[in-house]
Design a protein around this motif. Structure first.
Motif, PDB file in Angstrom:
ATOM      1  N   ARG A  73      -5.853   8.385  -1.385  1.00 23.05           N
ATOM      2  CA  ARG A  73      -5.149   8.804  -1.912  1.00 23.05           C
ATOM      3  C   ARG A  73      -3.666   8.423  -1.822  1.00 23.05           C
ATOM      4  NH1 ARG A  73      -4.837   9.001  -7.898  1.00 23.05           N
ATOM      5  NH2 ARG A  73      -3.016  10.980  -7.668  1.00 23.05           N
ATOM      6  N   VAL A  74      -3.723   9.684  -0.633  1.00 21.19           N
ATOM      7  CA  VAL A  74      -2.608   9.699   0.204  1.00 21.19           C
ATOM      8  C   VAL A  74      -2.377   9.388   1.767  1.00 21.19           C
ATOM      9  CG1 VAL A  74      -0.953  11.204  -1.588  1.00 21.19           C
ATOM     10  CG2 VAL A  74      -2.603  11.870   0.455  1.00 21.19           C
ATOM     11  N   PHE A  75      -1.252   8.478   2.305  1.00 23.78           N
ATOM     12  CA  PHE A  75      -1.410   8.537   3.390  1.00 23.78           C
ATOM     13  C   PHE A  75      -0.952   9.718   4.436  1.00 23.78           C
ATOM     14  CE2 PHE A  75       0.700   4.322   2.560  1.00 23.78           C
ATOM     15  CZ  PHE A  75      -0.075   3.420   3.359  1.00 23.78           C
ATOM     16  N   VAL A  76      -2.141  10.083   5.178  1.00 22.27           N
ATOM     17  CA  VAL A  76      -1.845  10.973   6.167  1.00 22.27           C
ATOM     18  C   VAL A  76      -0.834  10.924   7.371  1.00 22.27           C
ATOM     19  CG1 VAL A  76      -3.764  12.507   7.456  1.00 22.27           C
ATOM     20  CG2 VAL A  76      -3.739  11.907   5.231  1.00 22.27           C
ATOM     21  N   ASN A  77      -0.458  11.156   7.669  1.00 20.41           N
ATOM     22  CA  ASN A  77       0.702  10.776   8.668  1.00 20.41           C
ATOM     23  C   ASN A  77       0.409  10.732  10.607  1.00 20.41           C
ATOM     24  OD1 ASN A  77       3.066  10.210   8.027  1.00 20.41           O
ATOM     25  ND2 ASN A  77       3.956  12.599   7.202  1.00 20.41           N
ATOM     26  N   ILE A 115       0.745  -1.477  -0.105  1.00 17.82           N
ATOM     27  CA  ILE A 115      -0.106  -0.271   0.186  1.00 17.82           C
ATOM     28  C   ILE A 115       0.804   0.878   0.378  1.00 17.82           C
ATOM     29  CG2 ILE A 115      -1.496   1.057   1.518  1.00 17.82           C
ATOM     30  CD1 ILE A 115      -3.051  -1.056   2.286  1.00 17.82           C
ATOM     31  N   GLY A 116       0.494   2.286  -0.807  1.00 19.06           N
ATOM     32  CA  GLY A 116       1.636   3.386  -1.406  1.00 19.06           C
ATOM     33  C   GLY A 116       0.753   4.786  -1.503  1.00 19.06           C
ATOM     34  N   ASN A 117       1.254   5.655  -1.379  1.00 17.42           N
ATOM     35  CA  ASN A 117       0.956   6.743  -2.094  1.00 17.42           C
ATOM     36  C   ASN A 117       1.022   6.416  -3.846  1.00 17.42           C
ATOM     37  OD1 ASN A 117       0.485   7.873   0.424  1.00 17.42           O
ATOM     38  ND2 ASN A 117       2.110   9.127   0.435  1.00 17.42           N
ATOM     39  N   PRO A 118       0.602   6.862  -4.846  1.00 14.61           N
ATOM     40  CA  PRO A 118       0.743   6.809  -6.140  1.00 14.61           C
ATOM     41  C   PRO A 118       2.588   7.636  -5.913  1.00 14.61           C
ATOM     42  CG  PRO A 118      -1.614   8.409  -6.245  1.00 14.61           C
ATOM     43  CD  PRO A 118      -0.625   8.114  -4.830  1.00 14.61           C
ATOM     44  N   GLY A 119       3.173   6.822  -7.045  1.00 17.50           N
ATOM     45  CA  GLY A 119       4.693   7.617  -7.007  1.00 17.50           C
ATOM     46  C   GLY A 119       5.336   6.598  -6.336  1.00 17.50           C
ATOM     47  N   VAL A 120       4.585   5.857  -5.384  1.00 18.01           N
ATOM     48  CA  VAL A 120       5.529   5.230  -4.966  1.00 18.01           C
ATOM     49  C   VAL A 120       6.653   3.920  -5.324  1.00 18.01           C
ATOM     50  CG1 VAL A 120       4.654   4.409  -2.868  1.00 18.01           C
ATOM     51  CG2 VAL A 120       6.302   5.409  -2.225  1.00 18.01           C
TER      52      VAL A 120
END
Ligand SMILES: [Zn+2]
Length: 664
Positions: free
Chosen positions: A428-432, A315-320
């Motif tokens: 879409r992106v992980f929130v820290n 699992i990860g942000n797009p582009g990772v």
């Protein structure tokens, strides 16, 4: 050549090879198998005619063959056509209709057995003469309109001669070396008839199997149209084995691999050779172990106890680079496919059932998962899976077989397939600020099928970011010396080495003496600090053992302490990256099992309040009073409404009058 000449040549050929024919006869076979090369050595002209006009020449040959004293009608089955007759499905054009060719592809559908009329016997009512009228495949039934005695008009049909037919669909094998640049598999319909429908062959007929067919195409007109289809008439069918089992290894390979297995850094080096991506060491190692696999365990009754296929979710942000790693790792498996769940709408990734015009029936179409049986399926954006498909995925991942029962179709698809899936976080992106585990928007049951989940997050560290950029820029350098990524092994070596491990160590032994270590490790991993409650998950235990098996297999040994400890290390890394183990080292069971402890507590309280009030007031209680009692316990009205609505739907409570509650 003239028909007579061909006949004579076949006579000569059969006389020369009488011993072989008698062998087939004694075995009670309904066919004589002939290697095309033998015909070529016997007579070039006959061999050439056979290539140009297979249907006619084989018919003549069979007529000659069956003049011999045989117990039953025998078919001529010819295999091993010259390589220049080999065709992929997508290569087939009009010029390929007629000649003898060998077609290579994968079975994608199989029809029921039906019966084709070969001939009909007619009797003349006037003179009693009997006429045998041969019928043509795919054409209307022919019947004579007159008799030799002079009688006109229809004759009486006596007996139909029928034979069995099975239609199958064949598609291109996109994994085949000849098809490397093909994106879409083409499909052709092929026909097995007579002896080719017998049990021996029928048993082997499975969707997803690769076959090499000898035969010829014939045109078939589409009804009420000027269009023609080409249909392949199979003369010979050969099942082609693919996968880890048939990877060829030389004695030198084996010698080298024995040495390699002693290398202490083998796992790391091979994992780093998967893709030129900086970091994510554990995820890459897990991917390598997915390829190595664990043994399937069966009980005494041969029921599957524990699958050996390993499933991984990245699992990860797009582009990772998660898709990049998954694709590269998957491509090492001799059988693999890639599919995005987002673009697979309509047709299931596992199976779909549709009405098939060619077969004239409902058919189960295998998706990429069963098509990658005994291999790896890389599924991108698996979080976009059609909710209806989850059930099929669950079966495919856990039981390695998917039963299908829809629209009269009853089928089973084998899915000994490892899932290497990727997904985006919920937004879409992980929130820290939030634990990554809470940002995976997939059903719990489905998530549980994955043996390990890795969140891939780009490092905030400048040095590490520079390293990533170095590798990415390095991809563009032409000069080999400048290469930033220098993998120790190429993919072909890794593939061959894993094939060797799978062959050499089909089942690494787990000794009883390791049991205390495994139990102690699992207790330590899954017991929250300051919590005496046992939270050990047997599902996690199974996953951990799979990685231990794979690690041992990779090192060509039985399971050792190191394999167990490594497997726990992987799991710990996954748990802490996901936030299931927090920074202080606390294991959060409720999070892993997706249990909302606060919600459970509140519901328990509401239940108690209701019970007490019913005891006190009898059959009917007042809703406002309940809400008041709840608020005394700091329970929001909203929480009560939600709880009550759900219980009412379940039929546990009802409202006899407005504002009143009764128990059912
Ligand atoms: Zn007659």
């Amino acid at each position: 050549m003239e028909e007579l000449e061909i006949s004579q040549k076949f006579k000569d050929y059969f006389e020369l090879n009488m011993e072989q024919i008698l062998r087939y006869k004694h075995k009670g076979r309904k066919w004589v198998k002939i290697n095309y090369e033998d015909i070529l050595l016997f007579d070039c002209d006959l061999a050439e005619d056979l290539l140009n006009e297979p249907e006619e020449v084989i018919n003549i040959g069979e007529a000659v063959l069956n003049e011999l004293d045989l117990p039953n009608y025998m078919k001529l089955r010819i295999f091993n056509l010259p390589p220049n007759q080999e065709k992929q499905i997508w290569q087939v054009r009009g010029t390929d209709v007629g000649p003898f060719i060998s077609l290579i592809g994968i079975i994608n559908k199989i029809g029921d057995v039906y019966h084709e009329c070969a001939s009909i016997k007619f009797e003349c009512p006037s003179c009693g003469n009997i006429l045998n009228v041969l019928q043509e495949e795919g054409k209307e039934l022919k019947s004579p309109t007159k008799c030799g005695c002079g009688r006109k008009g229809k004759l009486r049909a006596l007996k139909k001669e029928l034979y069995d037919v099975i239609k199958i669909g064949i598609i291109d094998d996109l994994m085949d070396e000849s098809n490397q640049n093909r994106m879409v598999a083409k499909e052709k319909l092929a026909i097995l008839s007579k002896d080719l429908t017998d049990e021996l062959i029928d048993k082997e007929l499975k969707v997803g199997r690769k076959v090499k067919l000898s035969g010829y195409f014939k045109y078939m007109q589409v009804k009420n149209s000027t269009e023609f289809k080409s249909i392949f008439y199979i003369n010979y069918i050969e099942f082609v084995e693919v996968g880890w089992d048939i990877v060829e290894l030389t004695t030198e390979d084996e010698k080298e691999f024995e040495k390699l297995s002693q290398d202490e850094n083998l796992l790391q080096d091979m994992a780093n050779s998967i893709a030129d991506v900086e970091g994510f060491e554990q995820a890459k190692m897990a991917c390598l172990l997915l390829l190595v696999g664990a043994p399937h365990l069966y009980d005494l009754n041969n029921h599957l106890q524990s699958r050996g296929t390993i499933h991984i979710l990245l699992i990860g942000n797009p582009g990772v680079a998660k898709t990049y790693i998954a694709k590269r790792a998957g491509s090492i498996s001799p059988i693999n496919s890639f599919q995005s769940a987002a673009t697979a709408s309509g047709k299931g990734l596992v199976a779909s059932v549709n009405q098939d015009k060619d077969l004239g029936m409902w058919v189960a179409y295998p998706g990429v998962v069963p098509m990658s049986h005994k291999g790896v399926v890389v599924i991108d954006e698996i979080d976009k899976t059609n909710p209806e498909d989850y059930g099929d995925h669950n079966n495919a991942m856990n039981d390695m077989i998917v039963p299908i029962a829809k629209s009269n179709v009853k089928a089973k698809l084998a899915t000994e397939t490892s899932y290497l899936a990727t997904a985006n976080p919920e937004n879409r992106v992980f929130v820290n600020e939030i634990s990554f585990y809470d940002q995976i928007n997939m059903p719990k049951d489905f998530l549980d099928r994955f043996d390990i989940i890795f969140p891939l997050v780009t490092s905030q560290d400048k040095n590490k970011r520079d390293k990533i950029m170095d590798k990415m820029i390095g991809r563009h350098f032409d000069n080999e010396e400048d290469a930033v990524w220098k993998p120790k092994y190429n993919h072909n070596t890794i593939m061959k080495y894993i094939a060797y491990c799978r062959r050499k160590k089909p089942k690494p032994i787990l000794s009883k003496s390791l049991s205390p270590l495994i139990k102690a490790q699992l207790h330590e991993l899954m017991t929250p600090k300051g919590d005496n409650q046992e939270r050990v998950s047997f599902r996690q235990l199974e996953s951990l053992l799979r990685f231990a098996y794979a690690s041992a297999r990779l090192n060509l040994r039985d399971i050792q302490k190191e394999d167990i400890l490594f497997s726990f290390e992987l799991k710990k890394k996954s748990f802490s990256d996901l936030g299931i183990i927090d920074e202080a080292g606390n294991f959060n069971w409720a999070k892993l099992e997706n249990v909302d402890i606060k919600k459970i507590k509140v519901e328990d309280q509401i239940k108690n309040i209701l019970n007490m009030m019913f005891e006190e007031k009898g059959k009917e209680i007042d809703m406002q009073e309940v809400i008041m009692n709840c608020s005394k316990e700091n329970i929001e009205e909203e929480d009560f409404d939600k709880y009550f609505a759900r219980e009412k739907q379940k039929g546990n409570f009802f409202e006899p009058r407005r504002g009143k509650i009764s128990k059912l």
